[in-house]
Design a protein around this motif. Structure first.
Motif, PDB file in Angstrom:
ATOM      1  N   GLN A  98       0.985  -1.338   0.127  1.00  0.00           N
ATOM      2  CA  GLN A  98       0.152  -0.058  -0.036  1.00  0.00           C
ATOM      3  C   GLN A  98       0.806   1.203  -0.087  1.00  0.00           C
ATOM      4  O   GLN A  98       0.491   2.288  -0.501  1.00  0.00           O
ATOM      5  CB  GLN A  98      -0.835  -0.176   1.242  1.00  0.00           C
ATOM      6  N   GLY A  99       1.993   1.186   0.662  1.00  0.00           N
ATOM      7  CA  GLY A  99       2.678   2.440   0.801  1.00  0.00           C
ATOM      8  C   GLY A  99       3.624   2.402  -0.582  1.00  0.00           C
ATOM      9  O   GLY A  99       3.830   3.711  -1.030  1.00  0.00           O
ATOM     10  N   LYS A 100       3.905   1.323  -1.361  1.00  0.00           N
ATOM     11  CA  LYS A 100       4.428   1.750  -2.729  1.00  0.00           C
ATOM     12  C   LYS A 100       3.391   2.166  -3.575  1.00  0.00           C
ATOM     13  O   LYS A 100       3.966   3.093  -4.649  1.00  0.00           O
ATOM     14  CB  LYS A 100       4.846   0.226  -3.253  1.00  0.00           C
ATOM     15  N   VAL A 101       1.998   2.020  -3.326  1.00  0.00           N
ATOM     16  CA  VAL A 101       1.364   2.701  -4.372  1.00  0.00           C
ATOM     17  C   VAL A 101       1.242   4.187  -4.211  1.00  0.00           C
ATOM     18  O   VAL A 101       1.082   4.920  -5.206  1.00  0.00           O
ATOM     19  CB  VAL A 101      -0.292   2.145  -3.968  1.00  0.00           C
ATOM     20  N   ILE A 102       1.163   4.727  -2.854  1.00  0.00           N
ATOM     21  CA  ILE A 102       1.368   6.245  -2.360  1.00  0.00           C
ATOM     22  C   ILE A 102       2.764   6.456  -3.385  1.00  0.00           C
ATOM     23  O   ILE A 102       2.686   7.668  -3.668  1.00  0.00           O
ATOM     24  CB  ILE A 102       1.251   6.481  -1.004  1.00  0.00           C
ATOM     25  N   TYR A 103       3.711   5.671  -3.018  1.00  0.00           N
ATOM     26  CA  TYR A 103       5.047   6.220  -3.614  1.00  0.00           C
ATOM     27  C   TYR A 103       4.947   6.468  -5.090  1.00  0.00           C
ATOM     28  O   TYR A 103       5.332   7.585  -5.704  1.00  0.00           O
ATOM     29  CB  TYR A 103       6.131   5.313  -3.348  1.00  0.00           C
ATOM     30  N   ASN A 104       4.236   5.494  -5.672  1.00  0.00           N
ATOM     31  CA  ASN A 104       4.066   5.352  -7.252  1.00  0.00           C
ATOM     32  C   ASN A 104       3.485   6.571  -7.670  1.00  0.00           C
ATOM     33  O   ASN A 104       3.492   7.383  -8.794  1.00  0.00           O
ATOM     34  CB  ASN A 104       3.644   4.203  -7.819  1.00  0.00           C
ATOM     35  N   ILE A 105       2.307   6.976  -7.021  1.00  0.00           N
ATOM     36  CA  ILE A 105       1.444   8.085  -7.223  1.00  0.00           C
ATOM     37  C   ILE A 105       2.160   9.398  -7.282  1.00  0.00           C
ATOM     38  O   ILE A 105       2.142  10.121  -8.040  1.00  0.00           O
ATOM     39  CB  ILE A 105       0.086   8.100  -6.425  1.00  0.00           C
ATOM     40  N   HIS A 106       2.949   9.507  -6.282  1.00  0.00           N
ATOM     41  CA  HIS A 106       3.654  10.842  -6.073  1.00  0.00           C
ATOM     42  C   HIS A 106       4.777  10.805  -7.023  1.00  0.00           C
ATOM     43  O   HIS A 106       5.130  11.778  -7.694  1.00  0.00           O
ATOM     44  CB  HIS A 106       4.433  10.710  -4.508  1.00  0.00           C
ATOM     45  N   ASN A 107       5.607   9.704  -7.148  1.00  0.00           N
ATOM     46  CA  ASN A 107       6.573   9.896  -8.339  1.00  0.00           C
ATOM     47  C   ASN A 107       6.214  10.012  -9.810  1.00  0.00           C
ATOM     48  O   ASN A 107       6.454  10.852 -10.336  1.00  0.00           O
ATOM     49  CB  ASN A 107       7.169   8.353  -8.427  1.00  0.00           C
ATOM     50  N   ASP A 108       4.724   9.542 -10.002  1.00  0.00           N
ATOM     51  CA  ASP A 108       4.439   9.813 -11.265  1.00  0.00           C
ATOM     52  C   ASP A 108       4.059  11.368 -11.358  1.00  0.00           C
ATOM     53  O   ASP A 108       4.008  11.741 -12.421  1.00  0.00           O
ATOM     54  CB  ASP A 108       2.929   9.034 -11.520  1.00  0.00           C
ATOM     55  N   LEU A 109       3.355  11.864 -10.403  1.00  0.00           N
ATOM     56  CA  LEU A 109       2.932  13.137 -10.291  1.00  0.00           C
ATOM     57  C   LEU A 109       4.291  14.088 -10.469  1.00  0.00           C
ATOM     58  O   LEU A 109       4.492  15.181 -11.246  1.00  0.00           O
ATOM     59  CB  LEU A 109       2.417  13.832  -8.935  1.00  0.00           C
ATOM     60  N   HIS A 110       5.538  13.894  -9.910  1.00  0.00           N
ATOM     61  CA  HIS A 110       6.608  14.463 -10.103  1.00  0.00           C
ATOM     62  C   HIS A 110       7.118  14.421 -11.454  1.00  0.00           C
ATOM     63  O   HIS A 110       7.619  15.330 -12.205  1.00  0.00           O
ATOM     64  CB  HIS A 110       7.746  14.170  -9.232  1.00  0.00           C
ATOM     65  N   LYS A 111       6.864  13.280 -12.271  1.00  0.00           N
ATOM     66  CA  LYS A 111       7.428  13.214 -13.618  1.00  0.00           C
ATOM     67  C   LYS A 111       6.525  13.938 -14.560  1.00  0.00           C
ATOM     68  O   LYS A 111       6.819  14.438 -15.425  1.00  0.00           O
ATOM     69  CB  LYS A 111       7.126  11.579 -13.964  1.00  0.00           C
ATOM     70  N   GLU A 112       5.312  14.009 -14.259  1.00  0.00           N
ATOM     71  CA  GLU A 112       4.165  15.014 -14.720  1.00  0.00           C
ATOM     72  C   GLU A 112       4.721  16.271 -14.782  1.00  0.00           C
ATOM     73  O   GLU A 112       4.730  17.028 -15.806  1.00  0.00           O
ATOM     74  CB  GLU A 112       2.927  14.860 -14.312  1.00  0.00           C
ATOM     75  N   PHE A 113       5.090  16.734 -13.557  1.00  0.00           N
ATOM     76  CA  PHE A 113       5.382  18.141 -13.300  1.00  0.00           C
ATOM     77  C   PHE A 113       6.778  18.529 -14.090  1.00  0.00           C
ATOM     78  O   PHE A 113       6.915  19.828 -14.689  1.00  0.00           O
ATOM     79  CB  PHE A 113       5.426  18.649 -11.918  1.00  0.00           C
ATOM     80  N   GLN A 114       7.730  17.539 -14.019  1.00  0.00           N
ATOM     81  CA  GLN A 114       8.997  17.617 -14.671  1.00  0.00           C
ATOM     82  C   GLN A 114       8.644  17.734 -16.323  1.00  0.00           C
ATOM     83  O   GLN A 114       9.313  18.681 -16.948  1.00  0.00           O
ATOM     84  CB  GLN A 114      10.006  16.664 -14.609  1.00  0.00           C
ATOM     85  N   GLU A 115       7.662  16.936 -16.779  1.00  0.00           N
ATOM     86  CA  GLU A 115       7.589  17.391 -18.226  1.00  0.00           C
ATOM     87  C   GLU A 115       6.619  18.522 -18.524  1.00  0.00           C
ATOM     88  O   GLU A 115       6.974  19.275 -19.350  1.00  0.00           O
ATOM     89  CB  GLU A 115       6.276  16.107 -18.677  1.00  0.00           C
ATOM     90  N   ARG A 116       6.013  19.167 -17.591  1.00  0.00           N
ATOM     91  CA  ARG A 116       5.340  20.305 -17.910  1.00  0.00           C
ATOM     92  C   ARG A 116       6.602  21.309 -17.867  1.00  0.00           C
ATOM     93  O   ARG A 116       6.285  22.299 -18.765  1.00  0.00           O
ATOM     94  CB  ARG A 116       4.551  20.657 -16.595  1.00  0.00           C
ATOM     95  N   ASP A 117       7.645  21.371 -17.339  1.00  0.00           N
ATOM     96  CA  ASP A 117       8.695  22.304 -17.080  1.00  0.00           C
ATOM     97  C   ASP A 117       9.675  21.897 -18.124  1.00  0.00           C
ATOM     98  O   ASP A 117      10.674  22.734 -17.945  1.00  0.00           O
ATOM     99  CB  ASP A 117       8.969  22.263 -15.497  1.00  0.00           C
ATOM    100  N   LYS A 118       9.735  20.781 -18.698  1.00  0.00           N
ATOM    101  CA  LYS A 118      10.834  20.399 -19.679  1.00  0.00           C
ATOM    102  C   LYS A 118      11.395  21.457 -20.647  1.00  0.00           C
ATOM    103  O   LYS A 118      12.589  21.635 -20.856  1.00  0.00           O
ATOM    104  CB  LYS A 118      10.310  19.237 -20.507  1.00  0.00           C
ATOM    105  N   ALA A 119      10.452  22.324 -20.998  1.00  0.00           N
ATOM    106  CA  ALA A 119      10.810  23.338 -22.043  1.00  0.00           C
ATOM    107  C   ALA A 119      11.718  24.331 -21.478  1.00  0.00           C
ATOM    108  O   ALA A 119      12.680  24.783 -22.515  1.00  0.00           O
ATOM    109  CB  ALA A 119       9.482  24.131 -22.393  1.00  0.00           C
ATOM    110  N   VAL A 120      11.673  24.665 -20.325  1.00  0.00           N
ATOM    111  CA  VAL A 120      12.643  25.504 -19.655  1.00  0.00           C
ATOM    112  C   VAL A 120      14.153  24.989 -19.571  1.00  0.00           C
ATOM    113  O   VAL A 120      15.145  25.524 -20.053  1.00  0.00           O
ATOM    114  CB  VAL A 120      12.239  25.905 -18.342  1.00  0.00           C
ATOM    115  N   PHE A 121      14.097  23.620 -18.996  1.00  0.00           N
ATOM    116  CA  PHE A 121      15.454  22.826 -18.926  1.00  0.00           C
ATOM    117  C   PHE A 121      16.088  22.579 -19.988  1.00  0.00           C
ATOM    118  O   PHE A 121      17.371  22.552 -20.342  1.00  0.00           O
ATOM    119  CB  PHE A 121      15.047  21.672 -18.089  1.00  0.00           C
ATOM    120  N   GLU A 122      15.316  22.389 -21.475  1.00  0.00           N
ATOM    121  CA  GLU A 122      15.925  21.941 -22.782  1.00  0.00           C
ATOM    122  C   GLU A 122      16.588  23.319 -23.177  1.00  0.00           C
ATOM    123  O   GLU A 122      17.545  23.148 -23.656  1.00  0.00           O
ATOM    124  CB  GLU A 122      14.793  21.619 -23.444  1.00  0.00           C
ATOM    125  N   GLN A 123      16.223  24.536 -22.609  1.00  0.00           N
ATOM    126  CA  GLN A 123      17.001  25.694 -23.140  1.00  0.00           C
ATOM    127  C   GLN A 123      18.399  25.953 -22.342  1.00  0.00           C
ATOM    128  O   GLN A 123      18.919  26.892 -22.484  1.00  0.00           O
ATOM    129  CB  GLN A 123      15.969  26.933 -23.041  1.00  0.00           C
TER     130      GLN A 123
END
Length: 157
Positions: A98-123
């Protein structure tokens, strides 16, 4: 405002904007869990043999506060404690399924936020990254030394 003040204000503004942008999605996806609980879960998953002392040092909280937090996570069925056969004194933590489920949700959200901000880091060039990372490292080491002066030992892994 001098450059030092601009840098500190810039870091604060960046952090506050990220928190504000991510907050609703985090709260909706991780309803029923506090930020401290989720970040404790993240640390336990990413660091072998996590114990109360390591958690307290990492999050700049007292061992008592983390002891309470880990007990809450155990009651919620998110983590479990264990001991090593060669050290019965120390108590360590690991995630339950059950803890791994919470970890995976949190981790997936961080990946989503990184994807959102990727355009800045690519520059950003490697040289610019290196410069920023060098500054952050120097400032971290300075703050570690200041914290040590007031008698708090920080494990900077």
């Amino acid at each position: 405002m001098n450059k030092e003040d601009q840098v500190i204000k810039g870091f604060r503004d960046l952090y506050n904007k990220m928190v504000w942008l991510n907050k609703d999605k985090m709260e909706d996806s991780l309803k029923g869990y506090t930020s401290s609980e989720v970040h404790c879960i993240e640390y336990i998953e990413n660091n072998r043999d996590a114990n109360v002392t390591k958690l307290a040092e990492t999050f700049y909280m007292t061992r008592g506060a983390f002891s309470k937090l880990t007990q809450k996570l155990i009651k919620k069925g998110l983590i479990e404690s264990y001991q090593k056969s060669d050290n019965k004194k120390e108590v360590y933590f690991k995630l339950t399924p059950q803890g791994k489920v919470i970890y995976n949700i949190h981790n997936d959200l961080h990946k989503e936020f990184q994807e959102r901000d990727k355009a800045v880091f690519e520059q950003v060039s490697e040289e610019q990254f290196d410069s920023v990372l060098n500054f952050v490292d120097k400032y971290n080491r300075h703050l570690d030394a200041e914290i040590k002066k007031v008698g708090i030992v920080i494990n900077s892994e």
